[in-house]
Write a protein that holds these residues in place. Structure first.
Motif, PDB file in Angstrom:
ATOM      1  N   LEU A 178       0.815  -1.221   0.000  1.00  0.00           N
ATOM      2  CA  LEU A 178       0.000   0.000   0.000  1.00  0.00           C
ATOM      3  C   LEU A 178       0.844   1.265   0.000  1.00  0.00           C
ATOM      4  O   LEU A 178       0.303   2.368   0.012  1.00  0.00           O
ATOM      5  CB  LEU A 178      -0.930   0.005   1.215  1.00  0.00           C
ATOM      6  N   GLY A 179       2.177   1.118  -0.023  1.00  0.00           N
ATOM      7  CA  GLY A 179       3.045   2.288  -0.019  1.00  0.00           C
ATOM      8  C   GLY A 179       3.193   2.932   1.337  1.00  0.00           C
ATOM      9  O   GLY A 179       3.562   4.109   1.436  1.00  0.00           O
ATOM     10  N   MET A 180       2.937   2.169   2.402  1.00  0.00           N
ATOM     11  CA  MET A 180       3.053   2.694   3.777  1.00  0.00           C
ATOM     12  C   MET A 180       4.498   2.518   4.232  1.00  0.00           C
ATOM     13  O   MET A 180       4.818   1.665   5.068  1.00  0.00           O
ATOM     14  CB  MET A 180       2.070   1.963   4.689  1.00  0.00           C
ATOM     15  N   ASN A 181       5.363   3.329   3.688  1.00  0.00           N
ATOM     16  CA  ASN A 181       6.799   3.127   3.866  1.00  0.00           C
ATOM     17  C   ASN A 181       7.336   3.588   5.214  1.00  0.00           C
ATOM     18  O   ASN A 181       8.493   3.331   5.540  1.00  0.00           O
ATOM     19  CB  ASN A 181       7.559   3.832   2.735  1.00  0.00           C
ATOM     20  N   SER A 182       6.515   4.277   6.002  1.00  0.00           N
ATOM     21  CA  SER A 182       6.949   4.718   7.326  1.00  0.00           C
ATOM     22  C   SER A 182       6.253   3.927   8.435  1.00  0.00           C
ATOM     23  O   SER A 182       6.158   4.389   9.568  1.00  0.00           O
ATOM     24  CB  SER A 182       6.671   6.215   7.501  1.00  0.00           C
ATOM     25  N   THR A 183       5.754   2.752   8.084  1.00  0.00           N
ATOM     26  CA  THR A 183       4.975   1.938   9.015  1.00  0.00           C
ATOM     27  C   THR A 183       5.685   0.639   9.341  1.00  0.00           C
ATOM     28  O   THR A 183       6.228  -0.013   8.452  1.00  0.00           O
ATOM     29  CB  THR A 183       3.587   1.636   8.419  1.00  0.00           C
ATOM     30  N   THR A 184       5.659   0.267  10.618  1.00  0.00           N
ATOM     31  CA  THR A 184       6.191  -1.019  11.069  1.00  0.00           C
ATOM     32  C   THR A 184       5.207  -1.627  12.058  1.00  0.00           C
ATOM     33  O   THR A 184       4.810  -0.973  13.031  1.00  0.00           O
ATOM     34  CB  THR A 184       7.555  -0.859  11.764  1.00  0.00           C
ATOM     35  N   TYR A 185       4.798  -2.853  11.792  1.00  0.00           N
ATOM     36  CA  TYR A 185       3.932  -3.583  12.723  1.00  0.00           C
ATOM     37  C   TYR A 185       4.757  -4.609  13.479  1.00  0.00           C
ATOM     38  O   TYR A 185       5.529  -5.363  12.886  1.00  0.00           O
ATOM     39  CB  TYR A 185       2.793  -4.271  11.966  1.00  0.00           C
ATOM     40  N   THR A 186       4.579  -4.641  14.789  1.00  0.00           N
ATOM     41  CA  THR A 186       5.261  -5.642  15.617  1.00  0.00           C
ATOM     42  C   THR A 186       4.271  -6.542  16.337  1.00  0.00           C
ATOM     43  O   THR A 186       4.677  -7.517  16.970  1.00  0.00           O
ATOM     44  CB  THR A 186       6.172  -4.952  16.656  1.00  0.00           C
ATOM     45  N   THR A 224       2.499   6.619  10.511  1.00  0.00           N
ATOM     46  CA  THR A 224       2.236   8.052  10.367  1.00  0.00           C
ATOM     47  C   THR A 224       0.790   8.257   9.940  1.00  0.00           C
ATOM     48  O   THR A 224       0.123   7.326   9.456  1.00  0.00           O
ATOM     49  CB  THR A 224       3.151   8.690   9.313  1.00  0.00           C
ATOM     50  N   ALA A 225       0.300   9.467  10.092  1.00  0.00           N
ATOM     51  CA  ALA A 225      -1.070   9.774   9.693  1.00  0.00           C
ATOM     52  C   ALA A 225      -1.266   9.566   8.195  1.00  0.00           C
ATOM     53  O   ALA A 225      -2.297   9.047   7.758  1.00  0.00           O
ATOM     54  CB  ALA A 225      -1.413  11.212  10.086  1.00  0.00           C
ATOM     55  N   THR A 226      -0.287   9.974   7.395  1.00  0.00           N
ATOM     56  CA  THR A 226      -0.434   9.823   5.949  1.00  0.00           C
ATOM     57  C   THR A 226      -0.415   8.356   5.537  1.00  0.00           C
ATOM     58  O   THR A 226      -1.136   7.950   4.623  1.00  0.00           O
ATOM     59  CB  THR A 226       0.679  10.586   5.205  1.00  0.00           C
ATOM     60  N   ASP A 227       0.385   7.543   6.209  1.00  0.00           N
ATOM     61  CA  ASP A 227       0.388   6.108   5.911  1.00  0.00           C
ATOM     62  C   ASP A 227      -0.947   5.476   6.268  1.00  0.00           C
ATOM     63  O   ASP A 227      -1.502   4.666   5.510  1.00  0.00           O
ATOM     64  CB  ASP A 227       1.511   5.404   6.678  1.00  0.00           C
ATOM     65  N   GLN A 228      -1.465   5.828   7.441  1.00  0.00           N
ATOM     66  CA  GLN A 228      -2.728   5.238   7.870  1.00  0.00           C
ATOM     67  C   GLN A 228      -3.885   5.671   6.973  1.00  0.00           C
ATOM     68  O   GLN A 228      -4.866   4.945   6.809  1.00  0.00           O
ATOM     69  CB  GLN A 228      -3.009   5.611   9.323  1.00  0.00           C
ATOM     70  N   LEU A 229      -3.755   6.827   6.347  1.00  0.00           N
ATOM     71  CA  LEU A 229      -4.782   7.274   5.411  1.00  0.00           C
ATOM     72  C   LEU A 229      -4.804   6.382   4.166  1.00  0.00           C
ATOM     73  O   LEU A 229      -5.870   6.115   3.599  1.00  0.00           O
ATOM     74  CB  LEU A 229      -4.531   8.730   5.025  1.00  0.00           C
TER      75      LEU A 229
END
Length: 406
Positions: free
Chosen positions: A172-180, A192-197
């Protein structure tokens, strides 16, 4: 003269023949604009701290605020959990889906203090996938998030599912997101807010998900009490909020991903927003007050955007939106074949995309022949209009071909 005239005529004939037989360059389409700004001005009432982002599905981004740096998401992470589950196990809105068995680990997690959970479960109980998703998204059951992760991968651990979450984020292009983790309880789950959008726009395409997150409450057979959604905006008058997910924890503060709607003519555009890292001053056990703050701040934004959202004229019939370049100096204007109105806010910048209807583009065409499509906005709901040649399109003239050097 008698000797050279025939030679020159032969050479001239060869030149003319060669020039006329040379393949014509492939026409190239050029857009006159890549964006258009709606008349007027509008300012989103952002809070003083934290970060956020808002967009209207179809017309595009309205704006962002704050430094878009990764911060803990808290239970907003469950949106990705639901997205991955529904991606791997598609479910129609009216289908219960397969049964999922409650294990002892889920029961034990249900007794954990200081985290949202579904209590009162017993090992061996079976609930449908539909009901499990309700337990995940409505009261934000951490233990159900972990159970779904194990069920999806057939594992005793959530690690394999977390890998799926991160893979979906990359897609999805959520390049600043990390799930643990699948619940968001772990402070290492950041975004980030933009990633979650980006995630909000993707997951809200699923009708089953939309139906679940719009529920203020739900009753599930086998549970001792009704599920209550702590997103108070779902029942707020005049907002038309239908989701999506709250989140709160000491590391994250208050976070909210929301979807609101407004009827404009015969359309009902979806307004998507995320607000993160909202914190009150002073002690705030389990971020309860920060959760109230993020919902209050989101309410102000939703009210402002809904108030400003309207249908705006962007393209008019016959308006030039580009041209065909024949590669030999000729340019044929391309015009829109009808008006385009877009639901947007004043001052919003709209993306324009001009794409050929067929390849290769023609060398000849009658006036009004449609050769391209202009799209105004982005994503599902973006408006498109056929684009046509303004006048009869003819091949380059004899003189143009004769003087062609390149």
């Amino acid at each position: 003269v008698k000797v050279w005239t025939p030679v020159l005529l032969v050479l001239a004939g060869a030149y003319v023949g060669a020039q006329m037989l040379r393949p014509l360059p492939t026409p190239q389409m050029v857009a006159t604009e890549t964006s258009r700004t709606v008349d007027g001005q509008f300012s989103i009432p952002w809070p003083a701290k934290g970060q956020g982002a808002v967009r209207v599905a179809g017309s595009g981004d309205l704006g962002t605020f704050g430094e878009q740096k990764p911060v803990p998401t808290a239970s907003v992470a469950k949106v990705m959990t639901a997205y991955v589950i529904l991606k791997g196990h598609p479910l129609r809105r009216t289908e219960p889906g397969p049964d999922i068995t409650v294990d002892q680990k889920t029961v034990a997690d249900g007794t954990s203090a200081h985290e949202s959970r579904i209590s009162g479960l017993t090992a061996g109980q079976k609930f449908s996938q539909q009901d499990m998703l309700k337990m995940l998204m409505i009261p934000s059951g951490n233990n159900v998030a972990r159970l779904l992760a194990r069920w999806d991968t057939g594992s005793d651990s959530e690690a394999a599912f977390v890998q799926k979450m991160n893979a979906a984020a990359r897609e999805l292009g959520m390049n600043s997101t990390t799930y643990t983790d699948p619940s968001g309880l772990d402070a290492g789950t950041v975004s980030t807010a933009t990633d979650q959008l980006k995630l909000a726009e993707a997951v809200m395409k699923d009708e089953t998900f939309r139906t679940i997150v719009a529920l203020p409450s739900a009753t599930i057979k086998g549970l001792p009490q009704q599920l209550i959604n702590n997103n108070v905006l779902l029942t707020a008058q005049g907002l038309s909020v239908r989701g999506i997910k709250t989140g709160s924890s000491t590391p994250a503060g208050g976070a909210l991903m929301w979807a609101a709607y407004k009827t404009v003519g015969d359309e009902e555009p979806r307004i998507l927003g995320t607000l993160m890292d909202q914190r009150v001053d002073g002690p705030d056990p389990d971020a309860t007050n920060s959760l109230a703050l993020v919902q209050a701040n989101s309410k102000k934004i939703i009210e402002a955007v809904r108030g400003a959202l309207a249908s705006a004229p962007v393209i008019r019939k016959g308006q030039p939106v580009g041209y065909l370049d024949d590669g030999l100096g000729g340019r044929m204007p391309l015009v829109a074949t009808k008006d385009v109105n877009v639901i947007a806010v004043p001052g919003q910048q709209l993306k324009l995309s001009l794409v050929a209807s067929a390849s290769p583009l023609p060398h000849t065409a009658k006036a009004g022949a449609e050769v391209a499509v202009l799209t105004v906005g982005e994503g599902d709901g973006a408006k498109s209009v056929p684009v046509a040649v303004q006048k009869d399109l003819a091949e380059p003239s004899f003189g143009t071909r004769m003087t062609r050097l390149g």
